[in-house]
Design a protein around this motif. Structure first.
Motif, short mmCIF file in Angstrom:
data_model
loop_
_atom_site.label_atom_id
_atom_site.label_comp_id
_atom_site.label_asym_id
_atom_site.label_seq_id
_atom_site.Cartn_x
_atom_site.Cartn_y
_atom_site.Cartn_z
N VAL A 1 -14.66 8.83 9.80
CA VAL A 1 -14.11 8.55 11.12
C VAL A 1 -13.79 9.88 11.79
O VAL A 1 -13.10 10.71 11.20
N LYS B 1 -1.37 -4.56 9.39
CA LYS B 1 -0.67 -3.81 8.37
C LYS B 1 0.48 -3.06 9.03
O LYS B 1 0.29 -2.34 10.00
N LYS C 1 -5.31 14.37 7.74
CA LYS C 1 -5.46 12.94 7.98
C LYS C 1 -4.54 12.12 7.08
O LYS C 1 -4.15 12.56 5.99
N VAL C 2 -4.24 10.92 7.50
CA VAL C 2 -3.58 9.94 6.63
C VAL C 2 -4.61 9.50 5.57
O VAL C 2 -5.74 9.14 5.90
N TYR D 1 0.83 -1.20 0.00
CA TYR D 1 0.00 0.00 0.00
C TYR D 1 0.87 1.26 0.00
O TYR D 1 2.00 1.25 0.50
N TYR E 1 -12.90 -6.28 15.68
CA TYR E 1 -13.72 -6.71 14.55
C TYR E 1 -15.21 -6.63 14.80
O TYR E 1 -15.99 -6.48 13.86
N ALA F 1 -13.30 -3.75 0.90
CA ALA F 1 -12.27 -2.77 0.52
C ALA F 1 -10.95 -3.11 1.18
O ALA F 1 -10.90 -3.77 2.22
N GLN F 2 -9.87 -2.65 0.55
CA GLN F 2 -8.54 -2.82 1.12
C GLN F 2 -8.11 -1.63 1.97
O GLN F 2 -7.34 -1.78 2.90
N LYS F 3 -8.61 -0.46 1.63
CA LYS F 3 -8.08 0.76 2.23
C LYS F 3 -8.53 0.92 3.67
O LYS F 3 -9.56 0.41 4.09
N LEU F 4 -7.71 1.66 4.42
CA LEU F 4 -8.08 2.15 5.74
C LEU F 4 -8.50 3.60 5.61
O LEU F 4 -7.86 4.38 4.91
N TYR G 1 0.11 5.30 1.28
CA TYR G 1 -0.72 6.32 1.90
C TYR G 1 0.06 7.62 1.91
O TYR G 1 1.28 7.62 1.79
N PHE H 1 1.19 -0.05 14.68
CA PHE H 1 -0.03 -0.80 14.99
C PHE H 1 -0.16 -1.05 16.49
O PHE H 1 0.80 -1.43 17.16
N GLU I 1 -6.93 -1.70 -5.60
CA GLU I 1 -7.83 -0.60 -5.23
C GLU I 1 -7.04 0.70 -5.30
O GLU I 1 -5.84 0.70 -5.01
N PHE J 1 -5.48 7.21 2.00
CA PHE J 1 -5.16 6.05 1.17
C PHE J 1 -4.91 6.49 -0.27
O PHE J 1 -5.64 7.32 -0.82
N ARG K 1 -15.44 -3.92 8.54
CA ARG K 1 -14.64 -5.14 8.50
C ARG K 1 -13.70 -5.19 9.70
O ARG K 1 -13.44 -6.24 10.26
N PHE L 1 -8.83 6.85 7.84
CA PHE L 1 -8.31 7.33 9.11
C PHE L 1 -9.09 8.51 9.65
O PHE L 1 -9.63 9.33 8.88
N GLY L 2 -9.12 8.63 10.97
CA GLY L 2 -9.53 9.85 11.62
C GLY L 2 -8.36 10.81 11.69
O GLY L 2 -7.24 10.48 11.27
#
Lengths: 113, 110
Positions: free
Chosen positions: B4, A102, A42-43, A33, B51, B95-98, A35, B46, A56, A45, B31, B100-101
């Motif tokens: 978010v 991740k 914000k971070v 990925y 979940y 979806a794959q993406k995150l 980002y 991380f 994606e 994608f 998800r 973020f807030g």
């Protein structure tokens, strides 16, 4: 703990120039990925890559952007013609499989002048 | 649109003073919800993945909880080394993406 590495840590370029940001994901990971984080925001994608193709992408990831995994270890982000608004911290991330965490790299700070 | 929102934007605590950070989310189908720590000039590190509603995870002085609309990151008896920006992110089903807030900047004074 395994790490994602990124080079360079800081890149300064002039508007209109091409830049390539490089990442070495964790060796047995399958999902990759990019980002970005504009200062104070914000971070966001940009793109995900799996099985040698984009899986994606966001609206930010337009024709000026491309990604490549040229060999078994590197993952690159190319910006063809940089703009002032591309100035940001760019983070590479990788993941081993479904439901697995991740890992993010330390980032490359891109400054476009 | 998936969103978010984190609150507060910034929080200053004395060492040992427990508190909670909030992450509210609006998504089409969750998800997973992720908490990351980010130090200045570094990439997100991380912390937890949650979940389903009712799930809780703990690590040292941190505990993350999840409901259908929000997540809390509880910090118990924090130390100065807990000072960082804490990011919440969601992954939507399919979806794959995150997403973020904007993060909560936490400062722990000795």
């Amino acid at each position: 703990e395994p790490e994602v590495t990124q080079t360079p840590s800081h890149q300064v370029t002039q508007m209109g120039q091409e830049v390539i940001l490089r990442c070495v994901p964790i060796s047995n990971h399958l999902y990759f990925y990019w980002y970005r984080q504009i200062l104070g925001q914000k971070v966001e994608f940009l793109v995900s890559f799996y099985n040698n193709e984009i899986s994606e992408k966001s609206e930010i990831f337009d024709d000026q952007f491309s990604v490549e995994r040229p060999d078994g270890s590197n993952f690159t982000l190319k910006i063809r013609s940089t703009k002032l608004e591309d100035s940001a911290m760019y983070f590479c991330a990788s993941r081993g499989g479904e439901g697995v965490k991740k890992y993010f790299g330390p980032g490359t700070r891109l400054t476009v002048t | 649109e998936d969103q978010v929102t984190q609150s507060p934007e910034a929080l200053r605590l004395q060492e040992g003073e427990s508190s909670s950070l909030n992450c509210s989310y609006t998504v089409s189908g969750l998800r997973g919800l992720f908490w990351y720590r980010q130090d200045p000039g570094k990439g997100p590190e991380f912390l937890f993945t949650l979940y389903s509603a009712g799930e809780e995870k703990e690590k040292e002085r941190l505990k993350a909880t999840l409901t259908k609309k929000e997540s809390f990151l509880h910090i118990t008896a924090p130390k100065p080394e807990d000072s960082a920006t804490y990011l919440c992110a969601v992954q939507v089903q399919g979806a794959q993406k995150l997403v973020f807030g904007q993060g909560t900047r936490l400062t722990i004074n000795p």
